[in-house]
Write a protein that holds these residues in place. Structure first.
Motif, PDB file in Angstrom:
ATOM      1  N   HIS A   1       0.801  -1.219   0.000  1.00  0.00           N
ATOM      2  CA  HIS A   1       0.000   0.000   0.000  1.00  0.00           C
ATOM      3  C   HIS A   1       0.838   1.274   0.000  1.00  0.00           C
ATOM      4  O   HIS A   1       0.302   2.359  -0.005  1.00  0.00           O
ATOM      5  CB  HIS A   1      -0.934   0.017   1.218  1.00  0.00           C
ATOM      6  CG  HIS A   1      -1.727  -1.231   1.339  1.00  0.00           C
ATOM      7  ND1 HIS A   1      -2.592  -1.660   0.370  1.00  0.00           N
ATOM      8  CD2 HIS A   1      -1.774  -2.174   2.311  1.00  0.00           C
ATOM      9  CE1 HIS A   1      -3.147  -2.796   0.742  1.00  0.00           C
ATOM     10  NE2 HIS A   1      -2.664  -3.127   1.907  1.00  0.00           N
TER      11      HIS A   1
ATOM     12  N   ARG B   1     -15.312 -10.646   8.626  1.00  0.00           N
ATOM     13  CA  ARG B   1     -14.608  -9.692   7.765  1.00  0.00           C
ATOM     14  C   ARG B   1     -14.562 -10.212   6.335  1.00  0.00           C
ATOM     15  O   ARG B   1     -14.325 -11.399   6.107  1.00  0.00           O
ATOM     16  CB  ARG B   1     -13.177  -9.444   8.259  1.00  0.00           C
ATOM     17  CG  ARG B   1     -12.412  -8.423   7.416  1.00  0.00           C
ATOM     18  CD  ARG B   1     -11.232  -7.852   8.161  1.00  0.00           C
ATOM     19  NE  ARG B   1     -10.148  -8.795   8.344  1.00  0.00           N
ATOM     20  CZ  ARG B   1      -9.185  -9.001   7.434  1.00  0.00           C
ATOM     21  NH1 ARG B   1      -9.200  -8.344   6.296  1.00  0.00           N
ATOM     22  NH2 ARG B   1      -8.229  -9.854   7.668  1.00  0.00           N
TER      23      ARG B   1
ATOM     24  N   ARG C   1     -12.815  -1.286   2.232  1.00  0.00           N
ATOM     25  CA  ARG C   1     -12.395  -0.546   1.046  1.00  0.00           C
ATOM     26  C   ARG C   1     -11.574  -1.435   0.128  1.00  0.00           C
ATOM     27  O   ARG C   1     -10.798  -2.288   0.581  1.00  0.00           O
ATOM     28  CB  ARG C   1     -11.574   0.686   1.450  1.00  0.00           C
ATOM     29  CG  ARG C   1     -12.335   1.729   2.239  1.00  0.00           C
ATOM     30  CD  ARG C   1     -11.430   2.899   2.580  1.00  0.00           C
ATOM     31  NE  ARG C   1     -10.324   2.459   3.420  1.00  0.00           N
ATOM     32  CZ  ARG C   1     -10.186   2.781   4.702  1.00  0.00           C
ATOM     33  NH1 ARG C   1     -11.087   3.544   5.285  1.00  0.00           N
ATOM     34  NH2 ARG C   1      -9.156   2.368   5.405  1.00  0.00           N
ATOM     35  N   SER C   2     -11.684  -1.205  -1.155  1.00  0.00           N
ATOM     36  CA  SER C   2     -10.898  -1.940  -2.143  1.00  0.00           C
ATOM     37  C   SER C   2      -9.455  -1.459  -2.111  1.00  0.00           C
ATOM     38  O   SER C   2      -9.185  -0.252  -2.217  1.00  0.00           O
ATOM     39  CB  SER C   2     -11.481  -1.725  -3.542  1.00  0.00           C
ATOM     40  OG  SER C   2     -10.613  -2.262  -4.525  1.00  0.00           O
ATOM     41  N   VAL C   3      -8.520  -2.397  -1.948  1.00  0.00           N
ATOM     42  CA  VAL C   3      -7.101  -2.045  -1.954  1.00  0.00           C
ATOM     43  C   VAL C   3      -6.355  -2.685  -3.120  1.00  0.00           C
ATOM     44  O   VAL C   3      -5.244  -2.283  -3.448  1.00  0.00           O
ATOM     45  CB  VAL C   3      -6.407  -2.439  -0.625  1.00  0.00           C
ATOM     46  CG1 VAL C   3      -6.971  -1.634   0.528  1.00  0.00           C
ATOM     47  CG2 VAL C   3      -6.534  -3.929  -0.356  1.00  0.00           C
TER      48      VAL C   3
ATOM     49  N   ALA D   1      -2.219   3.968   0.658  1.00  0.00           N
ATOM     50  CA  ALA D   1      -2.671   4.307   2.004  1.00  0.00           C
ATOM     51  C   ALA D   1      -3.018   5.784   2.116  1.00  0.00           C
ATOM     52  O   ALA D   1      -3.906   6.174   2.869  1.00  0.00           O
ATOM     53  CB  ALA D   1      -1.583   3.936   3.014  1.00  0.00           C
TER      54      ALA D   1
ATOM     55  N   ASP E   1      -9.732  -3.976   2.663  1.00  0.00           N
ATOM     56  CA  ASP E   1      -9.109  -3.765   3.968  1.00  0.00           C
ATOM     57  C   ASP E   1     -10.158  -3.993   5.057  1.00  0.00           C
ATOM     58  O   ASP E   1     -11.307  -4.367   4.780  1.00  0.00           O
ATOM     59  CB  ASP E   1      -8.448  -2.384   4.051  1.00  0.00           C
ATOM     60  CG  ASP E   1      -9.450  -1.220   4.015  1.00  0.00           C
ATOM     61  OD1 ASP E   1     -10.677  -1.465   4.154  1.00  0.00           O
ATOM     62  OD2 ASP E   1      -9.010  -0.074   3.850  1.00  0.00           O
ATOM     63  N   GLU E   2      -9.768  -3.746   6.307  1.00  0.00           N
ATOM     64  CA  GLU E   2     -10.676  -4.034   7.414  1.00  0.00           C
ATOM     65  C   GLU E   2     -11.888  -3.119   7.441  1.00  0.00           C
ATOM     66  O   GLU E   2     -12.883  -3.422   8.109  1.00  0.00           O
ATOM     67  CB  GLU E   2      -9.916  -3.939   8.744  1.00  0.00           C
ATOM     68  CG  GLU E   2      -8.872  -5.047   8.892  1.00  0.00           C
ATOM     69  CD  GLU E   2      -8.198  -5.032  10.246  1.00  0.00           C
ATOM     70  OE1 GLU E   2      -8.537  -4.141  11.066  1.00  0.00           O
ATOM     71  OE2 GLU E   2      -7.346  -5.896  10.495  1.00  0.00           O
ATOM     72  N   GLU E   3     -11.841  -2.014   6.705  1.00  0.00           N
ATOM     73  CA  GLU E   3     -12.978  -1.107   6.605  1.00  0.00           C
ATOM     74  C   GLU E   3     -13.840  -1.402   5.380  1.00  0.00           C
ATOM     75  O   GLU E   3     -14.795  -0.669   5.108  1.00  0.00           O
ATOM     76  CB  GLU E   3     -12.482   0.348   6.553  1.00  0.00           C
ATOM     77  CG  GLU E   3     -11.820   0.814   7.841  1.00  0.00           C
ATOM     78  CD  GLU E   3     -12.807   0.928   8.987  1.00  0.00           C
ATOM     79  OE1 GLU E   3     -13.967   1.286   8.718  1.00  0.00           O
ATOM     80  OE2 GLU E   3     -12.432   0.648  10.135  1.00  0.00           O
TER      81      GLU E   3
ATOM     82  N   ALA F   1      -6.623   6.312   1.230  1.00  0.00           N
ATOM     83  CA  ALA F   1      -7.617   5.445   1.865  1.00  0.00           C
ATOM     84  C   ALA F   1      -8.119   6.047   3.166  1.00  0.00           C
ATOM     85  O   ALA F   1      -8.066   5.448   4.219  1.00  0.00           O
ATOM     86  CB  ALA F   1      -7.031   4.054   2.107  1.00  0.00           C
TER      87      ALA F   1
ATOM     88  N   SER G   1      -4.099  -1.316  -7.488  1.00  0.00           N
ATOM     89  CA  SER G   1      -4.189  -1.117  -6.040  1.00  0.00           C
ATOM     90  C   SER G   1      -4.375   0.343  -5.720  1.00  0.00           C
ATOM     91  O   SER G   1      -4.111   1.223  -6.528  1.00  0.00           O
ATOM     92  CB  SER G   1      -2.926  -1.638  -5.335  1.00  0.00           C
ATOM     93  OG  SER G   1      -1.802  -0.877  -5.721  1.00  0.00           O
TER      94      SER G   1
END
Length: 357
Positions: A2, A327, A341-343, A17, A337-339, A20, A14
């Motif tokens: 990231h 998750r 969101r597409s990473v 960070a 990610d843990e929220e 994001a 990708s």
């Protein structure tokens, strides 16, 4: 992966960070996502009228949502391309300490199009797609070679009654939605050929990628790419889908229900599920359960209310099991990610031979 200096692997895209930032989607964000659920490749000028916002503002909004991973448009084979045995839900049990690393390994495979960490009778829930029943068999059998896996249970999909691209945020009024209603006249009467598959995989990375950019990546004239687009999208052979980070869009909980309905009521029950607001997916499956539903909820309390509504309509239907998502690791080709969101994008190349772990 990231950092701003890192480059994504070939064939993947990708976010960084820096872009994001965690933020709840506002009303215009939700309306824009809803509009793109209805018309994923519509020009901003077409969306400006129904949304009451100028095209330049919409373009900037979408760039922010896309670059932060808060929303995205992807592409995959349409339901008409799916034959019995080429789509399945696979429950996986494993050693507790192996859950997250195993989920990451499986999420790197294109055939595991979705991967969830779940609470229930299994540890991971995979949505698996393959180009043929033979490749599906290869994938399921390959799971035995993972030493961390202690058991699997496969539910082959017999029929998709509704899938995620048909679900809507409902952030727009009926009048706004009518202005953006898609043309659904196309039908998938042929399977995707090699050129169409290549185009679809590029659209999986960014479903709004301009024709000129698609032509450059494919090394084909723009006129040829326009014809391919018409055949793939207008012909109903592939599906565009606009997604949003569900936690930021107000959907705090998701779950998969495994149900048993009397055979004579199966189709009616499956179709009834599609009418419920919280149903993202409804499918007939071939296993101990014959009906599966993926449910999105604003809170866990909604699950019991959902089951009560289904039970009131079909008293003979029984819920056999529940897999509540802890998750989402991957959803339809997007690593999250843990929220939520597409990473990163792992294009759903279900034609690729199944690798040996």
């Amino acid at each position: 992966m990231h950092g701003t200096a890192a480059r994504p692997p070939a064939g993947r895209v990708s976010t960084t960070a820096a872009t994001a930032a965690a933020t709840t989607l506002d009303e215009l964000d939700l309306a824009l996502v809803n509009a793109l659920q209805l018309a994923p490749r519509a020009p901003w000028s077409q969306l400006a009228g129904p949304l009451g916002v100028d095209a330049a503002t919409l373009s900037r909004r979408w760039s922010r949502l896309r670059d932060s991973g808060a929303a995205w448009v992807t592409c995959y084979s349409a339901a008409g391309q799916v034959v019995f045995g080429s789509l399945a839900f696979v429950e996986v049990t494993c050693a507790p300490q192996a859950r997250e690393p195993l989920a990451a390994r499986l999420a790197a495979q294109p055939h595991a199009v979705s991967v969830e960490l779940v609470a229930g009778s299994c540890d991971l829930l995979l949505t698996v797609a393959a180009a043929s029943t033979r490749m599906m068999s290869d994938f399921v059998l390959s799971l035995a070679r993972y030493p961390e896996i202690t058991g699997t249970r496969t539910h082959l999909v017999q029929r998709l009654h509704q899938e995620g691209s048909q679900w809507r945020l409902d952030a727009l009024s009926r009048e706004q939605q009518r202005d953006l209603e898609p043309d659904v006249s196309g039908s998938a009467d042929r399977i995707l050929n090699a050129d169409e598959r290549a185009l679809m995989l590029l659209l999986a990375e960014d479903g709004r990628r301009p024709v000129a950019a698609l032509a450059a990546r494919l090394g084909r004239p723009e006129s040829t790419v326009r014809r391919l687009l018409a055949g793939v999208l207008g012909g109903g052979k592939a599906t565009l889908r606009c997604e949003a980070a569900h936690l930021h869009a107000g959907w705090r909980s998701t779950a998969t229900l495994w149900m048993a309905a009397p055979p004579t009521e199966l189709d009616a029950a499956a179709e009834e599920l599609t009418l419920l607001r919280d149903t993202r997916l409804s499918a007939s499956v071939a296993s101990e359960a014959n009906l599966a539903a993926v449910v999105w909820m604003h809170g866990m309390d909604d699950l019991s209310r959902y089951e009560a509504r289904v039970g009131a309509k079909f008293p003979a239907l029984r819920v056999l099991n529940r897999a509540v998502t802890l998750r989402w690791v991957k959803r339809m080709g997007r690593l999250l990610d843990e929220e939520g969101r597409s990473v990163e994008c792992v294009p759903m190349d279900v034609w690729r031979p199944v690798p040996t772990p």
